[in-house]
Design a protein around this motif. Sequence first.
Motif, PDB file in Angstrom:
ATOM      1  N   GLU A   1      -1.906  12.380  -8.459  1.00 39.79           N
ATOM      2  CA  GLU A   1      -1.255  13.415  -7.649  1.00 39.79           C
ATOM      3  C   GLU A   1      -2.251  14.181  -6.791  1.00 39.79           C
ATOM      4  N   ASN A   2      -3.542  14.067  -7.088  1.00 46.84           N
ATOM      5  CA  ASN A   2      -4.560  14.797  -6.334  1.00 46.84           C
ATOM      6  C   ASN A   2      -5.049  14.044  -5.098  1.00 46.84           C
ATOM      7  N   ASP A   3      -4.450  12.884  -4.834  1.00 44.79           N
ATOM      8  CA  ASP A   3      -4.840  12.120  -3.650  1.00 44.79           C
ATOM      9  C   ASP A   3      -4.641  12.956  -2.389  1.00 44.79           C
ATOM     10  N   ARG A   4      -5.545  12.818  -1.448  1.00 44.59           N
ATOM     11  CA  ARG A   4      -5.405  13.520  -0.170  1.00 44.59           C
ATOM     12  C   ARG A   4      -4.421  12.768   0.698  1.00 44.59           C
ATOM     13  N   GLU A   5      -3.316  13.426   1.041  1.00 43.18           N
ATOM     14  CA  GLU A   5      -2.255  12.775   1.791  1.00 43.18           C
ATOM     15  C   GLU A   5      -2.702  12.405   3.199  1.00 43.18           C
ATOM     16  N   ASP A   6      -3.560  13.223   3.827  1.00 43.42           N
ATOM     17  CA  ASP A   6      -3.987  12.923   5.191  1.00 43.42           C
ATOM     18  C   ASP A   6      -4.795  11.631   5.256  1.00 43.42           C
ATOM     19  N   ARG A   7      -5.526  11.323   4.195  1.00 43.59           N
ATOM     20  CA  ARG A   7      -6.308  10.090   4.156  1.00 43.59           C
ATOM     21  C   ARG A   7      -5.439   8.902   3.748  1.00 43.59           C
ATOM     22  N   ASN A   8      -4.471   9.123   2.883  1.00 39.72           N
ATOM     23  CA  ASN A   8      -3.643   8.031   2.375  1.00 39.72           C
ATOM     24  C   ASN A   8      -2.504   7.645   3.305  1.00 39.72           C
ATOM     25  N   PHE A   9      -2.128   8.512   4.213  1.00 39.27           N
ATOM     26  CA  PHE A   9      -1.012   8.227   5.116  1.00 39.27           C
ATOM     27  C   PHE A   9      -1.224   6.919   5.891  1.00 39.27           C
ATOM     28  N   PRO A  10      -2.355   6.734   6.608  1.00 31.80           N
ATOM     29  CA  PRO A  10      -2.535   5.470   7.345  1.00 31.80           C
ATOM     30  C   PRO A  10      -2.655   4.264   6.427  1.00 31.80           C
ATOM     31  N   ARG A  11      -3.241   4.460   5.250  1.00 34.35           N
ATOM     32  CA  ARG A  11      -3.362   3.352   4.298  1.00 34.35           C
ATOM     33  C   ARG A  11      -1.986   2.920   3.787  1.00 34.35           C
ATOM     34  N   LEU A  12      -1.131   3.880   3.597  1.00 34.04           N
ATOM     35  CA  LEU A  12       0.222   3.570   3.131  1.00 34.04           C
ATOM     36  C   LEU A  12       0.992   2.801   4.201  1.00 34.04           C
ATOM     37  N   LEU A  13       0.855   3.211   5.459  1.00 32.13           N
ATOM     38  CA  LEU A  13       1.515   2.482   6.550  1.00 32.13           C
ATOM     39  C   LEU A  13       0.992   1.049   6.642  1.00 32.13           C
ATOM     40  N   ASP A  14      -0.301   0.880   6.450  1.00 29.63           N
ATOM     41  CA  ASP A  14      -0.900  -0.454   6.476  1.00 29.63           C
ATOM     42  C   ASP A  14      -0.358  -1.314   5.324  1.00 29.63           C
ATOM     43  N   LEU A  15      -0.229  -0.710   4.165  1.00 31.70           N
ATOM     44  CA  LEU A  15       0.307  -1.436   3.011  1.00 31.70           C
ATOM     45  C   LEU A  15       1.748  -1.875   3.259  1.00 31.70           C
ATOM     46  N   PHE A  16       2.565  -1.002   3.846  1.00 35.49           N
ATOM     47  CA  PHE A  16       3.960  -1.361   4.128  1.00 35.49           C
ATOM     48  C   PHE A  16       4.051  -2.533   5.105  1.00 35.49           C
ATOM     49  N   LYS A  17       3.139  -2.615   6.057  1.00 33.29           N
ATOM     50  CA  LYS A  17       3.137  -3.749   7.004  1.00 33.29           C
ATOM     51  C   LYS A  17       2.912  -5.060   6.263  1.00 33.29           C
ATOM     52  N   LYS A  18       2.072  -5.020   5.229  1.00 30.98           N
ATOM     53  CA  LYS A  18       1.784  -6.231   4.465  1.00 30.98           C
ATOM     54  C   LYS A  18       2.924  -6.603   3.521  1.00 30.98           C
ATOM     55  N   LEU A  19       3.788  -5.647   3.235  1.00 31.74           N
ATOM     56  CA  LEU A  19       4.916  -5.889   2.317  1.00 31.74           C
ATOM     57  C   LEU A  19       6.242  -5.951   3.079  1.00 31.74           C
ATOM     58  N   SER A  20       6.167  -6.208   4.373  1.00 28.07           N
ATOM     59  CA  SER A  20       7.344  -6.078   5.247  1.00 28.07           C
ATOM     60  C   SER A  20       8.467  -7.062   4.971  1.00 28.07           C
ATOM     61  N   SER A  21       8.216  -8.116   4.212  1.00 30.92           N
ATOM     62  CA  SER A  21       9.286  -9.077   3.930  1.00 30.92           C
ATOM     63  C   SER A  21      10.131  -8.690   2.721  1.00 30.92           C
ATOM     64  N   ALA A  22       9.796  -7.580   2.064  1.00 27.42           N
ATOM     65  CA  ALA A  22      10.526  -7.147   0.863  1.00 27.42           C
ATOM     66  C   ALA A  22      11.992  -6.870   1.176  1.00 27.42           C
ATOM     67  N   LYS A  23      12.849  -7.189   0.202  1.00 24.22           N
ATOM     68  CA  LYS A  23      14.286  -6.939   0.345  1.00 24.22           C
ATOM     69  C   LYS A  23      14.730  -5.708  -0.429  1.00 24.22           C
ATOM     70  N   PHE A  24      14.088  -5.466  -1.575  1.00 27.45           N
ATOM     71  CA  PHE A  24      14.439  -4.323  -2.422  1.00 27.45           C
ATOM     72  C   PHE A  24      13.174  -3.512  -2.662  1.00 27.45           C
ATOM     73  N   LEU A  25      13.190  -2.274  -2.202  1.00 26.92           N
ATOM     74  CA  LEU A  25      12.008  -1.427  -2.253  1.00 26.92           C
ATOM     75  C   LEU A  25      12.304  -0.212  -3.128  1.00 26.92           C
ATOM     76  N   THR A  26      11.453   0.033  -4.126  1.00 29.45           N
ATOM     77  CA  THR A  26      11.564   1.223  -4.967  1.00 29.45           C
ATOM     78  C   THR A  26      10.276   2.016  -4.834  1.00 29.45           C
ATOM     79  N   LEU A  27      10.399   3.291  -4.480  1.00 30.47           N
ATOM     80  CA  LEU A  27       9.241   4.156  -4.254  1.00 30.47           C
ATOM     81  C   LEU A  27       9.402   5.434  -5.055  1.00 30.47           C
ATOM     82  N   ASP A  28       8.284   6.031  -5.462  1.00 32.18           N
ATOM     83  CA  ASP A  28       8.406   7.317  -6.135  1.00 32.18           C
ATOM     84  C   ASP A  28       8.287   8.458  -5.119  1.00 32.18           C
ATOM     85  N   MET A  29       8.599   9.657  -5.562  1.00 37.94           N
ATOM     86  CA  MET A  29       8.633  10.817  -4.657  1.00 37.94           C
ATOM     87  C   MET A  29       7.257  11.153  -4.090  1.00 37.94           C
TER      88      MET A  29
END
Length: 195
Positions: free
Chosen positions: A76-104
């Motif tokens: 929970e202590n992750d810096r959101e400003d640093r993780n935001f672009p990394r998260l977008l990059d990760l979603f691009k690599k997982l773009s073929s997913a049909k069912f996505l479950t994410l936490d808050m």
Amino acid sequence: MFPCTTVTHVCSPKLCNLTITDIPAYAKVLNVVAPKLENLTASISTCGGWCSVDFLQLSTKGFSSLEKVNLSKSNENDREDRNFPRLLDLFKKLSSAKFLTLDMDIIQTLSSNLDRLSREPGPFQNLKSVKINTSRLQHTDPIPTIPPQVRDYFLENSPNATFIIASPQGPRKRPRQLAHENTMSKKVAKLEERC
């Protein structure tokens, strides 16, 4: 000690299910080669460790068979400003997913930069559902509001997908009327027994 640039490889042409829970502190990039991968469950934050690796960076050519992805953030202590672009990059690599479950926590990271998110093209082409897991919330906590920019990001190229917010489970009270009827019916039954 291993340098922070160490790449950890997972290579299996037949691998269908992959669960990633504990990334070694020395692993900066996880390279997964699994063309038949269908189910991925991952905690995308790591322990930090001595080299301050705090976010899973997935290196892959994509997963064309991906059905279900379940992502959570464990730190929970992750810096959101640093993780935001990394998260977008990760979603691009997982773009073929049909069912996505994410936490808050992931939704919170995406919500930290709504202006940029609204300019990002949605990567998901085949989504059938996006489920937001709120299991960390108490059953008395209010159901969180998801910003429209976050919904639009996921549903832009999958407009028929459902967006589900799973409310936290807690003890349920009986409806007042039902409780009253059960009590009265028991009293009547006892009176009839005595008679």
